[in-house]
Design a protein around this motif. Structure first.
Motif, PDB file in Angstrom:
ATOM      1  N   GLU A  38       0.828  -1.210   0.000  1.00  0.00           N
ATOM      2  CA  GLU A  38       0.000   0.000   0.000  1.00  0.00           C
ATOM      3  C   GLU A  38       0.860   1.256   0.000  1.00  0.00           C
ATOM      4  O   GLU A  38       0.457   2.298  -0.520  1.00  0.00           O
ATOM      5  N   PRO A  43      -2.863  -0.736  -4.558  1.00  0.00           N
ATOM      6  CA  PRO A  43      -3.994  -0.964  -3.655  1.00  0.00           C
ATOM      7  C   PRO A  43      -3.980  -2.381  -3.081  1.00  0.00           C
ATOM      8  O   PRO A  43      -3.769  -3.349  -3.809  1.00  0.00           O
ATOM      9  N   ALA A  44      -4.158  -2.491  -1.784  1.00  0.00           N
ATOM     10  CA  ALA A  44      -4.178  -3.786  -1.107  1.00  0.00           C
ATOM     11  C   ALA A  44      -5.028  -3.645   0.158  1.00  0.00           C
ATOM     12  O   ALA A  44      -5.142  -2.545   0.703  1.00  0.00           O
ATOM     13  N   GLY A  46      -4.691  -3.856   3.218  1.00  0.00           N
ATOM     14  CA  GLY A  46      -3.863  -3.864   4.416  1.00  0.00           C
ATOM     15  C   GLY A  46      -4.630  -3.507   5.673  1.00  0.00           C
ATOM     16  O   GLY A  46      -4.501  -4.173   6.706  1.00  0.00           O
ATOM     17  N   GLN A  47      -5.435  -2.449   5.619  1.00  0.00           N
ATOM     18  CA  GLN A  47      -6.181  -2.022   6.794  1.00  0.00           C
ATOM     19  C   GLN A  47      -7.230  -3.055   7.197  1.00  0.00           C
ATOM     20  O   GLN A  47      -7.420  -3.330   8.386  1.00  0.00           O
ATOM     21  N   ASP A 126      -7.535   5.918   2.811  1.00  0.00           N
ATOM     22  CA  ASP A 126      -7.347   5.073   1.635  1.00  0.00           C
ATOM     23  C   ASP A 126      -7.048   5.962   0.435  1.00  0.00           C
ATOM     24  O   ASP A 126      -7.679   6.994   0.244  1.00  0.00           O
ATOM     25  N   ARG A 129      -2.671   7.295   1.499  1.00  0.00           N
ATOM     26  CA  ARG A 129      -1.500   6.616   2.044  1.00  0.00           C
ATOM     27  C   ARG A 129      -0.747   5.821   0.983  1.00  0.00           C
ATOM     28  O   ARG A 129       0.409   5.478   1.162  1.00  0.00           O
ATOM     29  N   ASN A 130      -1.409   5.530  -0.145  1.00  0.00           N
ATOM     30  CA  ASN A 130      -0.739   4.806  -1.220  1.00  0.00           C
ATOM     31  C   ASN A 130       0.319   5.662  -1.914  1.00  0.00           C
ATOM     32  O   ASN A 130       1.277   5.125  -2.472  1.00  0.00           O
ATOM     33  N   SER A 183     -13.878   4.594   4.668  1.00  0.00           N
ATOM     34  CA  SER A 183     -13.281   4.055   3.447  1.00  0.00           C
ATOM     35  C   SER A 183     -13.893   4.683   2.207  1.00  0.00           C
ATOM     36  O   SER A 183     -13.186   5.075   1.282  1.00  0.00           O
TER      37      SER A 183
END
Length: 209
Positions: A38, A43-44, A46-47, A126, A129-130, A183
């Motif tokens: 991330e 995009p993943a 993670g959270q 979201d 942070r990427n 989100s």
């Protein structure tokens, strides 16, 4: 209200059902990997994995401290990779855009003044942070400042979504409700900021052209 609670319960149940087998099989490795990627633009979930891992820790399936450390190292490591990408290639990309040198200097000035706060806050959003590490790397934020701010952001983020869910498990539905709303909102905000940046650059290009 009942429908809302049912939606939240469905969200939690679906998330746990989806990720529990993966987490139990690969443990902290999948958390480190998902959270890290991330940090450099991929995009993943993670959270979501962090939240599910915290719920599994409440059940005794995982150690919350191991989960927290894995998420923290993944967050910091991924952000540093993004920062390195920005330092190496981000500057060249910015220079190819139709942005005058004065505007670029202004962007660097804003980064010096508010970049640290941006790095910390972006960890909770979201989309933002990427690309936060890549952006401030391209704007030449000092590496020590970035290290301190991204470490602080990762600590607060893990504390909220990891330790917070674990120690406040009786309120996990309320936490998940906030996560679900956040989100959607943050992707909208990130998209709006991207559009604003594109319009800003296009406007500058017309003025300098």
């Amino acid at each position: 209200m009942e429908a809302s609670i049912a939606d939240i319960q469905h969200f939690l149940t679906s998330a746990v059902d989806r990720f529990e087998p993966v987490l139990l099989k690969y443990g902290v490795l999948i958390i480190v990997t998902a959270v890290a990627v991330e940090g450099f633009g991929i995009p993943a979930p993670g959270q979501t994995l962090l939240i599910v891992a915290a719920i599994l820790s409440v059940r005794g399936n995982l150690s919350i401290y191991t989960v927290a450390l894995a998420a923290w190292f993944g967050a910091v490591g991924g952000s540093f990779i993004g920062y390195a990408i920005g330092r190496v290639g981000g500057r060249k990309l910015l220079q190819r855009l139709p942005v005058g040198s004065s505007r670029l200097e202004r962007m660097e000035s804003l980064c010096r003044r508010y970049g640290g706060l941006f790095v910390v806050v972006s960890r909770f959003f979201d989309g933002l942070r990427n690309f936060a590490g890549i952006l401030v790397g391209g704007l030449r934020m000092p590496v020590l400042k970035f290290a301190l701010m991204t470490s602080l952001g990762a600590t607060l983020w893990v504390g909220f979504w990891g330790l917070g869910v674990y120690y406040l498990d009786e309120h996990v539905h309320a936490i998940a409700a906030g996560f679900k709303r956040l989100s959607v909102a943050t992707w909208i905000i990130a998209g709006a900021l991207l559009v604003a940046l594109v319009l800003y650059v296009a406007g500058v290009g017309r003025k300098t052209g």
